[in-house]
Motif scaffolding. Structure first.
Motif, PDB file in Angstrom:
ATOM      1  N   GLY A 167       0.785  -1.220   0.000  1.00 56.47           N
ATOM      2  CA  GLY A 167       0.000   0.000   0.000  1.00 56.47           C
ATOM      3  C   GLY A 167       0.817   1.269   0.000  1.00 56.47           C
ATOM      4  O   GLY A 167       0.402   2.282  -0.578  1.00 56.47           O
ATOM      5  N   ASN A 168       1.976   1.253   0.640  1.00 52.55           N
ATOM      6  CA  ASN A 168       2.792   2.462   0.734  1.00 52.55           C
ATOM      7  C   ASN A 168       3.788   2.623  -0.402  1.00 52.55           C
ATOM      8  O   ASN A 168       4.492   3.632  -0.474  1.00 52.55           O
ATOM      9  CB  ASN A 168       3.550   2.487   2.066  1.00 52.55           C
ATOM     10  N   ALA A 169       3.859   1.641  -1.279  1.00 53.31           N
ATOM     11  CA  ALA A 169       4.810   1.719  -2.394  1.00 53.31           C
ATOM     12  C   ALA A 169       4.324   2.718  -3.440  1.00 53.31           C
ATOM     13  O   ALA A 169       3.128   2.856  -3.680  1.00 53.31           O
ATOM     14  CB  ALA A 169       4.979   0.346  -3.030  1.00 53.31           C
ATOM     15  N   PHE A 170       5.259   3.425  -4.041  1.00 49.74           N
ATOM     16  CA  PHE A 170       4.922   4.255  -5.193  1.00 49.74           C
ATOM     17  C   PHE A 170       4.603   3.324  -6.358  1.00 49.74           C
ATOM     18  O   PHE A 170       5.175   2.238  -6.475  1.00 49.74           O
ATOM     19  CB  PHE A 170       6.075   5.188  -5.545  1.00 49.74           C
ATOM     20  N   LEU A 171       3.715   3.761  -7.237  1.00 50.95           N
ATOM     21  CA  LEU A 171       3.281   2.885  -8.334  1.00 50.95           C
ATOM     22  C   LEU A 171       4.444   2.440  -9.211  1.00 50.95           C
ATOM     23  O   LEU A 171       4.503   1.289  -9.627  1.00 50.95           O
ATOM     24  CB  LEU A 171       2.218   3.584  -9.179  1.00 50.95           C
ATOM     25  N   ASP A 172       5.360   3.358  -9.523  1.00 50.77           N
ATOM     26  CA  ASP A 172       6.510   2.981 -10.343  1.00 50.77           C
ATOM     27  C   ASP A 172       7.297   1.861  -9.672  1.00 50.77           C
ATOM     28  O   ASP A 172       7.695   0.877 -10.310  1.00 50.77           O
ATOM     29  CB  ASP A 172       7.431   4.183 -10.566  1.00 50.77           C
ATOM     30  N   GLU A 173       7.516   2.025  -8.367  1.00 53.14           N
ATOM     31  CA  GLU A 173       8.258   1.028  -7.599  1.00 53.14           C
ATOM     32  C   GLU A 173       7.494  -0.286  -7.553  1.00 53.14           C
ATOM     33  O   GLU A 173       8.084  -1.366  -7.745  1.00 53.14           O
ATOM     34  CB  GLU A 173       8.492   1.557  -6.186  1.00 53.14           C
ATOM     35  N   LEU A 174       6.190  -0.219  -7.297  1.00 53.71           N
ATOM     36  CA  LEU A 174       5.385  -1.435  -7.191  1.00 53.71           C
ATOM     37  C   LEU A 174       5.356  -2.197  -8.510  1.00 53.71           C
ATOM     38  O   LEU A 174       5.418  -3.440  -8.524  1.00 53.71           O
ATOM     39  CB  LEU A 174       3.964  -1.080  -6.756  1.00 53.71           C
ATOM     40  N   HIS A 175       5.253  -1.474  -9.614  1.00 53.62           N
ATOM     41  CA  HIS A 175       5.258  -2.129 -10.926  1.00 53.62           C
ATOM     42  C   HIS A 175       6.559  -2.903 -11.121  1.00 53.62           C
ATOM     43  O   HIS A 175       6.538  -4.070 -11.539  1.00 53.62           O
ATOM     44  CB  HIS A 175       5.093  -1.079 -12.022  1.00 53.62           C
ATOM     45  N   ASP A 176       7.682  -2.264 -10.817  1.00 51.61           N
ATOM     46  CA  ASP A 176       8.987  -2.920 -10.992  1.00 51.61           C
ATOM     47  C   ASP A 176       9.131  -4.109 -10.045  1.00 51.61           C
ATOM     48  O   ASP A 176       9.674  -5.158 -10.422  1.00 51.61           O
ATOM     49  CB  ASP A 176      10.113  -1.918 -10.754  1.00 51.61           C
ATOM     50  N   LEU A 177       8.657  -3.948  -8.813  1.00 49.68           N
ATOM     51  CA  LEU A 177       8.734  -5.047  -7.853  1.00 49.68           C
ATOM     52  C   LEU A 177       7.942  -6.255  -8.329  1.00 49.68           C
ATOM     53  O   LEU A 177       8.386  -7.403  -8.197  1.00 49.68           O
ATOM     54  CB  LEU A 177       8.211  -4.593  -6.486  1.00 49.68           C
ATOM     55  N   GLN A 178       6.767  -6.004  -8.900  1.00 49.86           N
ATOM     56  CA  GLN A 178       5.947  -7.116  -9.381  1.00 49.86           C
ATOM     57  C   GLN A 178       6.626  -7.867 -10.524  1.00 49.86           C
ATOM     58  O   GLN A 178       6.439  -9.086 -10.660  1.00 49.86           O
ATOM     59  CB  GLN A 178       4.575  -6.605  -9.822  1.00 49.86           C
TER      60      GLN A 178
END
Length: 243
Positions: A189-200
């Motif tokens: 929930g606290n991840a920035f979208l750019d970061e979350l996309h890369d993490l996924q």
């Protein structure tokens, strides 16, 4: 404001089968939800380009060949409109939520190329931001036993799902599951979208590698390992010698 409290866009397709390279989109939904605004859903029914819808697939989503041919719009028109709707969402900085994103985005990509429509990734480039509840669920709860279909995830996260295997119900439910996961797991929930996309992308690859390893060590399932792909959020199209 964290990403899950804003507008989300659910995307889902129902198809003629599970082969992303050859099967066709029967129905599709692009549904915007959340952000203290009303649900705005667009639905499409394709004539599947005159192809037959296998009985097994029709039993899942309820669309027969006769219904698709009599009520569906031309396949090329449907694909063009779905791509345009998703492109508009991406360019509005709204994340697209899906269940098993690599299936829906890949089958849409192949349909676009098949019908001479510019693929979504060629329109939006690196602006695409995807939230895949299948990847997130496996990340936050890797050891939970049992199946992990969207129906299972809805049951686990206490999300209502009315009309499973209809594109609009599944698209909206996926958004609600994403909200649940993001609300209870700060890493998400606290991840920035750019970061979350890369993490996924990393998590999807790791999950695929784990599944392939499981198949290799399980008698009778060894042959399934070679079919596991870790590409996310879609499998890149293979260029032919004439391209």
């Amino acid at each position: 404001m964290t990403w899950h409290l804003g507008r989300l866009c659910g995307f889902d397709t129902e198809t003629t089968g599970i082969d992303v390279e050859t099967d066709r989109i029967v129905t599709a939904c692009v549904a915007q939800v959340g952000g203290n605004l009303r649900v705005a859903a667009a639905n499409w029914l394709s004539d599947v380009g005159g192809m037959e819808i296998p009985e097994a697939a029709a039993k899942v989503h309820g669309i027969s060949t006769a219904k698709a041919r009599s009520e569906g719009r031309p396949a090329a028109e449907v694909i063009e409109q779905v791509v345009a709707a998703l492109a508009a969402v991406v360019l509005s900085d709204i994340p697209i939520v899906a269940m098993n994103a690599s299936f829906d985005f890949t089958v849409l990509d192949r349909e676009a190329r098949r019908h001479g429509v510019q693929p979504l990734t060629e329109i939006v480039g690196t602006d695409l931001r995807v939230v895949d509840v299948r990847v997130l669920d496996k990340r936050v709860d890797p050891y939970r036993s049992g199946r992990r279909t969207l129906t299972d995830l809805c049951r686990h996260y206490e999300v209502p799902l009315d009309g499973a295997h209809s594109a609009d119900a599944d698209a909206i439910a996926a958004c609600r599951v994403a909200w649940r996961i993001a609300s209870t797991h700060k890493e998400i929930g606290n991840a920035f979208l750019d970061e979350l996309h890369d993490l996924q992308q990393d998590w999807a690859r790791e999950q695929a590698e784990s599944l392939a390893a499981y198949f290799r060590r399980t008698p009778g399932k060894e042959h399934q390992a070679d079919g596991v792909r870790g590409d996310w959020p879609l499998v890149p199209a293979q260029r032919s010698e004439n391209q």
